[in-house]
Scaffold this motif. Structure first.
Motif, PDB file in Angstrom:
ATOM      1  N   PRO A 128       1.147  -1.300   0.353  1.00 10.30           N
ATOM      2  CA  PRO A 128      -0.018   0.514   0.410  1.00 10.30           C
ATOM      3  C   PRO A 128       1.124   1.849   0.065  1.00 10.30           C
ATOM      4  O   PRO A 128       2.169   1.168   0.295  1.00 10.30           O
ATOM      5  CB  PRO A 128      -0.938  -0.137   1.315  1.00 10.30           C
ATOM      6  CG  PRO A 128      -0.551  -1.827   1.791  1.00 10.30           C
ATOM      7  CD  PRO A 128       0.409  -1.730   1.115  1.00 10.30           C
ATOM      8  N   ASN A 129       0.546   2.598  -0.639  1.00  7.25           N
ATOM      9  CA  ASN A 129       1.059   3.926  -0.597  1.00  7.25           C
ATOM     10  C   ASN A 129       0.994   3.938   0.856  1.00  7.25           C
ATOM     11  O   ASN A 129       0.456   3.939   1.610  1.00  7.25           O
ATOM     12  CB  ASN A 129       0.956   4.619  -1.570  1.00  7.25           C
ATOM     13  CG  ASN A 129      -0.819   4.675  -1.933  1.00  7.25           C
ATOM     14  OD1 ASN A 129      -1.374   5.131  -1.048  1.00  7.25           O
ATOM     15  ND2 ASN A 129      -0.623   5.393  -3.404  1.00  7.25           N
ATOM     16  N   SER A 130       1.264   5.281   1.144  1.00  8.12           N
ATOM     17  CA  SER A 130       1.136   6.434   1.653  1.00  8.12           C
ATOM     18  C   SER A 130       0.271   6.500   2.118  1.00  8.12           C
ATOM     19  O   SER A 130      -0.617   6.789   4.432  1.00  8.12           O
ATOM     20  CB  SER A 130       2.141   7.608   1.956  1.00  8.12           C
ATOM     21  OG  SER A 130       2.042   8.089   0.940  1.00  8.12           O
ATOM     22  N   LYS A 131      -1.008   6.541   2.048  1.00 12.24           N
ATOM     23  CA  LYS A 131      -2.422   6.321   2.102  1.00 12.24           C
ATOM     24  C   LYS A 131      -3.389   5.398   2.110  1.00 12.24           C
ATOM     25  O   LYS A 131      -4.499   5.436   2.872  1.00 12.24           O
ATOM     26  CB  LYS A 131      -2.698   7.791   0.917  1.00 12.24           C
ATOM     27  CG  LYS A 131      -2.161   9.049   0.884  1.00 12.24           C
ATOM     28  CD  LYS A 131      -3.092   8.884  -0.720  1.00 12.24           C
ATOM     29  CE  LYS A 131      -2.323  10.630  -1.437  1.00 12.24           C
ATOM     30  NZ  LYS A 131      -3.439  11.242  -2.124  1.00 12.24           N
ATOM     31  N   GLY A 132      -2.305   4.630   2.615  1.00 11.36           N
ATOM     32  CA  GLY A 132      -3.150   3.258   2.747  1.00 11.36           C
ATOM     33  C   GLY A 132      -3.721   3.144   1.338  1.00 11.36           C
ATOM     34  O   GLY A 132      -4.875   1.795   1.476  1.00 11.36           O
ATOM     35  N   GLU A 133      -3.520   3.373  -0.059  1.00 16.76           N
ATOM     36  CA  GLU A 133      -3.678   2.383  -1.090  1.00 16.76           C
ATOM     37  C   GLU A 133      -2.644   1.207  -1.876  1.00 16.76           C
ATOM     38  O   GLU A 133      -1.790   1.483  -1.769  1.00 16.76           O
ATOM     39  CB  GLU A 133      -4.176   3.451  -2.305  1.00 16.76           C
ATOM     40  CG  GLU A 133      -5.414   4.578  -1.676  1.00 16.76           C
ATOM     41  CD  GLU A 133      -5.714   5.585  -1.882  1.00 16.76           C
ATOM     42  OE1 GLU A 133      -6.155   6.797  -2.045  1.00 16.76           O
ATOM     43  OE2 GLU A 133      -4.587   6.235  -2.987  1.00 16.76           O
ATOM     44  N   ILE A 134      -3.740   0.395  -2.564  1.00 15.12           N
ATOM     45  CA  ILE A 134      -2.933  -0.602  -3.317  1.00 15.12           C
ATOM     46  C   ILE A 134      -3.863   0.648  -5.151  1.00 15.12           C
ATOM     47  O   ILE A 134      -4.900  -0.075  -5.222  1.00 15.12           O
ATOM     48  CB  ILE A 134      -3.300  -2.016  -3.006  1.00 15.12           C
ATOM     49  CG1 ILE A 134      -2.920  -2.587  -1.934  1.00 15.12           C
ATOM     50  CG2 ILE A 134      -3.264  -2.360  -4.290  1.00 15.12           C
ATOM     51  CD1 ILE A 134      -3.563  -3.652  -1.331  1.00 15.12           C
ATOM     52  N   THR A 135      -2.592   0.717  -5.161  1.00 16.83           N
ATOM     53  CA  THR A 135      -2.714   0.999  -6.330  1.00 16.83           C
ATOM     54  C   THR A 135      -2.686  -0.100  -8.103  1.00 16.83           C
ATOM     55  O   THR A 135      -2.989   0.283  -9.230  1.00 16.83           O
ATOM     56  CB  THR A 135      -2.041   2.254  -6.839  1.00 16.83           C
ATOM     57  OG1 THR A 135      -0.282   2.065  -7.089  1.00 16.83           O
ATOM     58  CG2 THR A 135      -2.480   3.113  -5.841  1.00 16.83           C
ATOM     59  N   THR A 136      -2.249  -1.528  -7.273  1.00 17.07           N
ATOM     60  CA  THR A 136      -1.790  -2.096  -8.776  1.00 17.07           C
ATOM     61  C   THR A 136      -3.188  -2.371  -8.772  1.00 17.07           C
ATOM     62  O   THR A 136      -4.075  -2.844  -7.728  1.00 17.07           O
ATOM     63  CB  THR A 136      -0.974  -3.246  -8.386  1.00 17.07           C
ATOM     64  OG1 THR A 136      -1.157  -3.670  -7.113  1.00 17.07           O
ATOM     65  CG2 THR A 136       0.516  -2.624  -8.282  1.00 17.07           C
TER      66      THR A 136
END
Length: 219
Positions: free
Chosen positions: A131-139
């Protein structure tokens, strides 16, 4: 939050992320090595903290607050795995064990520094998304378990979804690693076994292993 709470929330997230698992208290208890009664008690307490939804005999579901906590812990865990693997060439089992300890002592600032140092990786060495720093998985995950792969087709290993030492030792011995190519020779549906070849070596996997190895078809 305590380590016990963080581990409980993370276990729900991880189990919910894989097709063959569920999040009933008994299953989470087994994952964490605690009694079913203790897991039920913890679930009730966390429901009062608005971290999850609890209904008797039903699977546990994280609230938005619980999901945010889980993603933060998972991010730190997977960043540590990527860092330890890169810096010390540790085994997949060992990086998992160490990351289990380090994730609870890591600030958001340090996690961001590790991510920056590594070039903001999107996957850990097991192939799990970070996850990125915002808690999102972008893949976008389009992988399937090896047990569901089509015979006569070549795939790339995209994830190894286990924390078992013997599983990782087996994978290491047979060159079953994230990013490696495998050819599915046969699917024995009745006996629930999968025959694959890796670097001209034939390997026969039972369903316990083939459901833990996720793959994507080569283009």
């Amino acid at each position: 939050m305590s380590i016990a709470i963080e581990n409980f929330v993370k276990a729900i997230y991880n189990n919910n992320s894989h097709d063959a698992r569920n999040t009933k208290p008994g299953i989470i208890a087994k994952k964490l090595g605690i009694s079913s009664a203790a897991a039920t008690d913890m679930a009730k307490k966390l429901a009062l903290k608005d971290l999850l939804h609890y209904e008797k005999y039903q699977e546990l579901k994280l609230t938005n607050k619980g999901q945010k906590m889980a993603m933060n812990i998972v991010r730190k865990h997977r960043l540590w795995e990527a860092f330890l693997f890169k810096m010390f060439d540790m085994t997949l089992h060992d990086i998992h064990k160490e990351a289990e300890l380090l994730e609870h002592q890591t600030s958001d600032l340090l996690a961001n520094k590790i991510s920056e140092y590594l070039g903001h990786p999107k996957f850990d060495p097991h192939g799990d998304p970070i996850p990125n720093s915002k808690g999102e998985i972008t893949t976008i995950d389009t992988s399937i378990p090896l047990s569901q792969a089509t015979a006569g087709t070549t795939y790339i290993i995209s994830r190894l979804t286990s924390d078992d030492k013997e599983f990782f030792e087996f994978c290491s011995q047979h060159k079953l690693k994230y990013g490696h190519e495998v050819n599915v020779s046969k699917q024995f549906k009745k006996n629930k076994m999968t025959e694959i070849s890796v670097d001209n070596n034939t390997i026969l996997l039972n369903e316990d292993f083939s459901t833990l190895i996720y793959v994507n078809e080569t283009n």
